[in-house]
Design a protein around this motif. Sequence first.
Motif, PDB file in Angstrom:
ATOM      1  N   THR A   1      44.355  47.801  24.598  1.00 19.54           N
ATOM      2  CA  THR A   1      43.959  47.026  23.424  1.00 19.54           C
ATOM      3  C   THR A   1      42.484  46.690  23.494  1.00 19.54           C
ATOM      4  O   THR A   1      41.713  47.136  22.670  1.00 19.54           O
ATOM      5  CB  THR A   1      44.775  45.727  23.365  1.00 19.54           C
ATOM      6  N   LYS A   2      42.149  45.910  24.489  1.00 15.68           N
ATOM      7  CA  LYS A   2      40.757  45.515  24.595  1.00 15.68           C
ATOM      8  C   LYS A   2      40.005  46.502  25.483  1.00 15.68           C
ATOM      9  O   LYS A   2      40.529  46.954  26.491  1.00 15.68           O
ATOM     10  CB  LYS A   2      40.663  44.105  25.170  1.00 15.68           C
ATOM     11  N   MET A   3      38.833  46.786  25.089  1.00 16.53           N
ATOM     12  CA  MET A   3      38.049  47.749  25.844  1.00 16.53           C
ATOM     13  C   MET A   3      37.304  47.094  26.991  1.00 16.53           C
ATOM     14  O   MET A   3      36.554  47.741  27.703  1.00 16.53           O
ATOM     15  CB  MET A   3      37.058  48.429  24.911  1.00 16.53           C
ATOM     16  N   ASP A   4      37.528  45.897  27.137  1.00 13.44           N
ATOM     17  CA  ASP A   4      36.923  45.134  28.206  1.00 13.44           C
ATOM     18  C   ASP A   4      37.242  45.757  29.569  1.00 13.44           C
ATOM     19  O   ASP A   4      38.348  46.206  29.801  1.00 13.44           O
ATOM     20  CB  ASP A   4      37.487  43.724  28.112  1.00 13.44           C
ATOM     21  N   LYS A   5      36.269  45.744  30.430  1.00 16.28           N
ATOM     22  CA  LYS A   5      36.486  46.336  31.747  1.00 16.28           C
ATOM     23  C   LYS A   5      37.667  45.704  32.462  1.00 16.28           C
ATOM     24  O   LYS A   5      38.571  46.384  32.935  1.00 16.28           O
ATOM     25  CB  LYS A   5      35.234  46.158  32.608  1.00 16.28           C
ATOM     26  N   ALA A   6      37.638  44.414  32.549  1.00 14.86           N
ATOM     27  CA  ALA A   6      38.710  43.716  33.261  1.00 14.86           C
ATOM     28  C   ALA A   6      40.053  43.978  32.594  1.00 14.86           C
ATOM     29  O   ALA A   6      41.068  44.146  33.270  1.00 14.86           O
ATOM     30  CB  ALA A   6      38.422  42.217  33.305  1.00 14.86           C
ATOM     31  N   SER A   7      40.050  44.028  31.298  1.00 14.57           N
ATOM     32  CA  SER A   7      41.307  44.250  30.590  1.00 14.57           C
ATOM     33  C   SER A   7      41.842  45.645  30.849  1.00 14.57           C
ATOM     34  O   SER A   7      43.052  45.842  30.939  1.00 14.57           O
ATOM     35  CB  SER A   7      41.091  44.043  29.085  1.00 14.57           C
TER      36      SER A   7
ATOM     37  N   ARG B   1      32.497  36.337  36.255  1.00 12.40           N
ATOM     38  CA  ARG B   1      32.949  37.607  35.702  1.00 12.40           C
ATOM     39  C   ARG B   1      33.100  38.649  36.801  1.00 12.40           C
ATOM     40  O   ARG B   1      34.108  39.341  36.877  1.00 12.40           O
ATOM     41  CB  ARG B   1      31.936  38.098  34.673  1.00 12.40           C
ATOM     42  N   ARG B   2      32.104  38.743  37.649  1.00 10.87           N
ATOM     43  CA  ARG B   2      32.188  39.691  38.748  1.00 10.87           C
ATOM     44  C   ARG B   2      33.388  39.405  39.636  1.00 10.87           C
ATOM     45  O   ARG B   2      34.115  40.302  40.023  1.00 10.87           O
ATOM     46  CB  ARG B   2      30.914  39.618  39.578  1.00 10.87           C
ATOM     47  N   LYS B   3      33.572  38.157  39.914  1.00 10.67           N
ATOM     48  CA  LYS B   3      34.653  37.760  40.794  1.00 10.67           C
ATOM     49  C   LYS B   3      36.008  38.152  40.206  1.00 10.67           C
ATOM     50  O   LYS B   3      36.836  38.757  40.876  1.00 10.67           O
ATOM     51  CB  LYS B   3      34.593  36.247  40.985  1.00 10.67           C
ATOM     52  N   GLN B   4      36.178  37.836  38.958  1.00 13.56           N
ATOM     53  CA  GLN B   4      37.434  38.156  38.312  1.00 13.56           C
ATOM     54  C   GLN B   4      37.668  39.659  38.281  1.00 13.56           C
ATOM     55  O   GLN B   4      38.781  40.136  38.449  1.00 13.56           O
ATOM     56  CB  GLN B   4      37.443  37.589  36.892  1.00 13.56           C
ATOM     57  N   LEU B   5      36.597  40.366  38.071  1.00 10.89           N
ATOM     58  CA  LEU B   5      36.732  41.811  38.008  1.00 10.89           C
ATOM     59  C   LEU B   5      37.148  42.372  39.366  1.00 10.89           C
ATOM     60  O   LEU B   5      37.962  43.293  39.448  1.00 10.89           O
ATOM     61  CB  LEU B   5      35.409  42.425  37.553  1.00 10.89           C
ATOM     62  N   ASN B   6      36.602  41.812  40.410  1.00 12.46           N
ATOM     63  CA  ASN B   6      37.003  42.263  41.736  1.00 12.46           C
ATOM     64  C   ASN B   6      38.455  41.912  42.034  1.00 12.46           C
ATOM     65  O   ASN B   6      39.181  42.715  42.612  1.00 12.46           O
ATOM     66  CB  ASN B   6      36.086  41.647  42.789  1.00 12.46           C
TER      67      ASN B   6
ATOM     68  N   LEU C   1      40.517  44.300  40.368  1.00 12.97           N
ATOM     69  CA  LEU C   1      40.369  45.646  40.893  1.00 12.97           C
ATOM     70  C   LEU C   1      41.227  45.855  42.123  1.00 12.97           C
ATOM     71  O   LEU C   1      41.801  46.920  42.310  1.00 12.97           O
ATOM     72  CB  LEU C   1      38.905  45.913  41.216  1.00 12.97           C
ATOM     73  N   PHE C   2      41.333  44.869  42.944  1.00 10.00           N
ATOM     74  CA  PHE C   2      42.189  45.166  44.074  1.00 10.00           C
ATOM     75  C   PHE C   2      43.579  44.607  43.897  1.00 10.00           C
ATOM     76  O   PHE C   2      44.451  44.866  44.713  1.00 10.00           O
ATOM     77  CB  PHE C   2      41.566  44.732  45.389  1.00 10.00           C
ATOM     78  N   ALA C   3      43.807  43.926  42.809  1.00 12.43           N
ATOM     79  CA  ALA C   3      45.189  43.755  42.397  1.00 12.43           C
ATOM     80  C   ALA C   3      45.732  45.115  41.978  1.00 12.43           C
ATOM     81  O   ALA C   3      46.898  45.433  42.195  1.00 12.43           O
ATOM     82  CB  ALA C   3      45.275  42.774  41.245  1.00 12.43           C
ATOM     83  N   LEU C   4      44.851  45.900  41.407  1.00 14.30           N
ATOM     84  CA  LEU C   4      45.214  47.283  41.098  1.00 14.30           C
ATOM     85  C   LEU C   4      45.530  48.039  42.380  1.00 14.30           C
ATOM     86  O   LEU C   4      46.525  48.741  42.479  1.00 14.30           O
ATOM     87  CB  LEU C   4      44.057  47.958  40.364  1.00 14.30           C
ATOM     88  N   ARG C   5      44.682  47.857  43.349  1.00  6.97           N
ATOM     89  CA  ARG C   5      44.910  48.509  44.623  1.00  6.97           C
ATOM     90  C   ARG C   5      46.239  48.074  45.236  1.00  6.97           C
ATOM     91  O   ARG C   5      46.872  48.810  45.970  1.00  6.97           O
ATOM     92  CB  ARG C   5      43.751  48.186  45.552  1.00  6.97           C
ATOM     93  N   ALA C   6      46.645  46.875  44.917  1.00 11.17           N
ATOM     94  CA  ALA C   6      47.872  46.363  45.506  1.00 11.17           C
ATOM     95  C   ALA C   6      49.099  47.073  44.962  1.00 11.17           C
ATOM     96  O   ALA C   6      50.089  47.214  45.667  1.00 11.17           O
ATOM     97  CB  ALA C   6      47.990  44.866  45.250  1.00 11.17           C
TER      98      ALA C   6
ATOM     99  N   ASP D   1      36.976  51.956  48.840  1.00  9.30           N
ATOM    100  CA  ASP D   1      35.891  52.105  47.903  1.00  9.30           C
ATOM    101  C   ASP D   1      36.336  51.773  46.486  1.00  9.30           C
ATOM    102  O   ASP D   1      37.433  52.106  46.074  1.00  9.30           O
ATOM    103  CB  ASP D   1      35.424  53.544  47.992  1.00  9.30           C
ATOM    104  N   LYS D   2      35.462  51.138  45.755  1.00 12.04           N
ATOM    105  CA  LYS D   2      35.812  50.767  44.386  1.00 12.04           C
ATOM    106  C   LYS D   2      36.214  51.973  43.556  1.00 12.04           C
ATOM    107  O   LYS D   2      37.270  52.002  42.931  1.00 12.04           O
ATOM    108  CB  LYS D   2      34.632  50.071  43.726  1.00 12.04           C
TER     109      LYS D   2
END
Lengths: 233, 233
Positions: A76-82, B57-62, B65-70, B79-80
Amino acid sequence: MLWMENVGDEYKNYLQTPYFLENQEYSWTIDGYYDSSSPEGAPSSAASKNIVSERNRRKQLNQRLFALRAVVPNITKMDKASIIKDAIDYIQQLQEELAKTQTEIMEMESNNPETEEQPPPPPPLLLGTHNANVFNSTTSSPIQLLQLKVMPMGDNTLLVSLTCTKRAGAMVRLCQLFESFNLKIITANITALPGTLLNTLFIEADEKEKDGLKMQIETAIATLMDPQSPMMS
Amino acid sequence: MLWMENVGDEYKNYLQTPYFLENQEYSWTIDGYYDSSSPEGAPSSAASKNIVSERNRRKQLNQRLFALRAVVPNITKMDKASIIKDAIDYIQQLQEELAKTQTEIMEMESNNPETEEQPPPPPPLLLGTHNANVFNSTTSSPIQLLQLKVMPMGDNTLLVSLTCTKRAGAMVRLCQLFESFNLKIITANITALPGTLLNTLFIEADEKEKDGLKMQIETAIATLMDPQSPMMS
DNA sequence: CGGGACACGTGACGC
DNA sequence: TGCGTCACGTGTCCC
């Protein structure tokens, strides 16, 4: 006054760039001709090398990131985090679905050679929400985190204690989460009460790992839970 | 020459940082005591607000990102970019797998009423050795049933108690199995000990259902378990 | 005009 | 010694 390096800035169209994201493997030298920026003769070798390197790294990371977006259906959202979040949800959804269909197959196989009528919708088992397609899904059953403690215990053990609301699939997802970590579980316990879910586990982790593990668990659980939970920020 | 703001740089331990990611709410202002001074010339209001925002924002993105890794089982490099890439591959594997099992189900259903062996297009399917793909990390672990009791308790409750060997994914599959039944669970409990898995649940069922339910559970569990288990015969 | 989202350059760290 | 990766602060854009 500042800058001029907006060379790479012509694409601000919100990540929706003519990236021609290729699915795999990157040839990827869009503006590869080197910097052309070494105006001052001095710092080119040392600094400028890092600059271009970093630039490439960023670019590649973006490619990957919305190559990820490409394989996730319901963005939905193109936001990176999303994008990442949607990917996570989608993966969990796929895992769930896959496991479900596999157990279904096993049942059908076991019941197959024998008589036993087997109408298209298999036996009363298995609630019907698995239907035809993968993602009509409102399957996101929001789990509310009620309480979470991750505390070091000394003696190389970590205690995790969490309470959350009981939703369909909650137990499965909780188990998947913890199994995905690959951690040394000394003892794990999940108890389902009428309204809630209690989860306690002891994990083996030496002093070095504890902090990282703690944070890893906490964030993973945070993303699994409903953002509107009382626990969430 | 290198001024301060390395305040936030002491943690470079590879994404494994003492983020103290908000356990719960965070006031969380590292240098945040607001600009006591912001008459005008101060960059505080304008700049510092953006700084902290960007930091979050950076923190949330990280985290994401590794919630994805989880949720991705077979991560190799931390590596990211690699995390994202692995996630993409994993999603594609899951999609493929799911489509395969679903078509298989449909075939089994269509071939159901009449016997007619017909597994030519898809291989016989056994979960586990799915072709070609590197990840048997999920599935493929034979669970051995050590003990199973399904006993009526009076007062419209059914007690299920089972013990089995602990394998990768065993807990997940067990939960899925029970969730797939549409039964009224009064209380469920799974405990993982070093070698084994204990499972106890109380189910609400009136007298009429009990026998059917008992059989249903027993057969479903039987198919989930390794045919070579001591319990099986 | 603030706030969110982004790309950028930069110093630091580890191999 | 470079090379790769990272987090950070900063300026810009857009709503």
